[in-house]
Structure formats: structure tokens, C-alpha cells
Design a protein around this motif. Sequence first.
Motif, short mmCIF file in Angstrom:
data_model
loop_
_atom_site.label_atom_id
_atom_site.label_comp_id
_atom_site.label_asym_id
_atom_site.label_seq_id
_atom_site.Cartn_x
_atom_site.Cartn_y
_atom_site.Cartn_z
N GLU A 74 0.82 -1.20 0.00
CA GLU A 74 0.00 0.00 0.00
C GLU A 74 0.86 1.26 0.00
N ALA A 75 1.93 1.25 0.78
CA ALA A 75 2.83 2.40 0.83
C ALA A 75 3.51 2.62 -0.51
N ARG A 76 3.92 1.53 -1.13
CA ARG A 76 4.56 1.65 -2.45
C ARG A 76 3.57 2.16 -3.50
N GLN A 77 2.33 1.70 -3.42
CA GLN A 77 1.32 2.16 -4.37
C GLN A 77 1.05 3.65 -4.21
N LYS A 78 0.97 4.11 -2.97
CA LYS A 78 0.75 5.54 -2.72
C LYS A 78 1.94 6.36 -3.22
N ALA A 79 3.15 5.89 -2.99
CA ALA A 79 4.34 6.59 -3.46
C ALA A 79 4.37 6.64 -4.99
N ALA A 80 4.00 5.55 -5.62
CA ALA A 80 3.97 5.51 -7.08
C ALA A 80 2.92 6.47 -7.62
N ALA A 81 1.78 6.56 -6.97
CA ALA A 81 0.72 7.48 -7.40
C ALA A 81 1.20 8.93 -7.31
N VAL A 82 1.94 9.24 -6.27
CA VAL A 82 2.49 10.60 -6.13
C VAL A 82 3.48 10.88 -7.24
N ARG A 83 4.34 9.91 -7.55
CA ARG A 83 5.31 10.09 -8.64
C ARG A 83 4.60 10.29 -9.98
N VAL A 84 3.52 9.54 -10.21
CA VAL A 84 2.77 9.69 -11.45
C VAL A 84 2.18 11.09 -11.54
N GLU A 85 1.63 11.58 -10.45
CA GLU A 85 1.07 12.94 -10.43
C GLU A 85 2.15 13.98 -10.73
N ASP A 86 3.33 13.80 -10.13
CA ASP A 86 4.44 14.73 -10.38
C ASP A 86 4.87 14.70 -11.84
N LEU A 87 4.95 13.50 -12.42
CA LEU A 87 5.35 13.38 -13.82
C LEU A 87 4.29 13.97 -14.75
N GLU A 88 3.02 13.78 -14.42
CA GLU A 88 1.96 14.38 -15.24
C GLU A 88 2.04 15.90 -15.20
N ALA A 89 2.31 16.46 -14.02
CA ALA A 89 2.44 17.91 -13.89
C ALA A 89 3.65 18.41 -14.69
N GLU A 90 4.76 17.67 -14.63
CA GLU A 90 5.94 18.06 -15.39
C GLU A 90 5.67 17.99 -16.89
N LEU A 91 4.95 16.97 -17.33
CA LEU A 91 4.60 16.84 -18.74
C LEU A 91 3.75 18.02 -19.19
N GLU A 92 2.81 18.44 -18.37
CA GLU A 92 1.99 19.60 -18.72
C GLU A 92 2.84 20.86 -18.82
N ARG A 93 3.81 21.02 -17.93
CA ARG A 93 4.71 22.19 -17.99
C ARG A 93 5.52 22.17 -19.29
#
Length: 52
Positions: free
Chosen positions: A9-28
Amino acid sequence: MPSMWAVLEARQKAAAVRVEDLEAELERVRAALAGRTPLSPRFGADNRRSAF
């Protein structure tokens, strides 16, 4: 020692945060590139032939 379930569960939450960060970077990056025109193929990075 935490259970395997808690670790997953902790790994899944960390991965979800990384995905959100990468999506934000892609938008930038998309926003930064939106105003640029593409390079002509004549001047592209893949054109490595000599002019001679």
C-alpha cells in the motif's frame, strides 16, 4: 515489521504521487513547447550528412 500488505500500500501511494508529479511536469513541458514551431527536417538533429 510491517505486513507485506502495508508495504505494498505504501509503495502504491508513493507511485501514485510520482505519477502525479510526472503528469504535472509533462503539462509544464507541453505548455513551454506550445508556442514553438517545429524545426524543419533540413535542420533537424537527425540530419548528420555532410554538405559535400
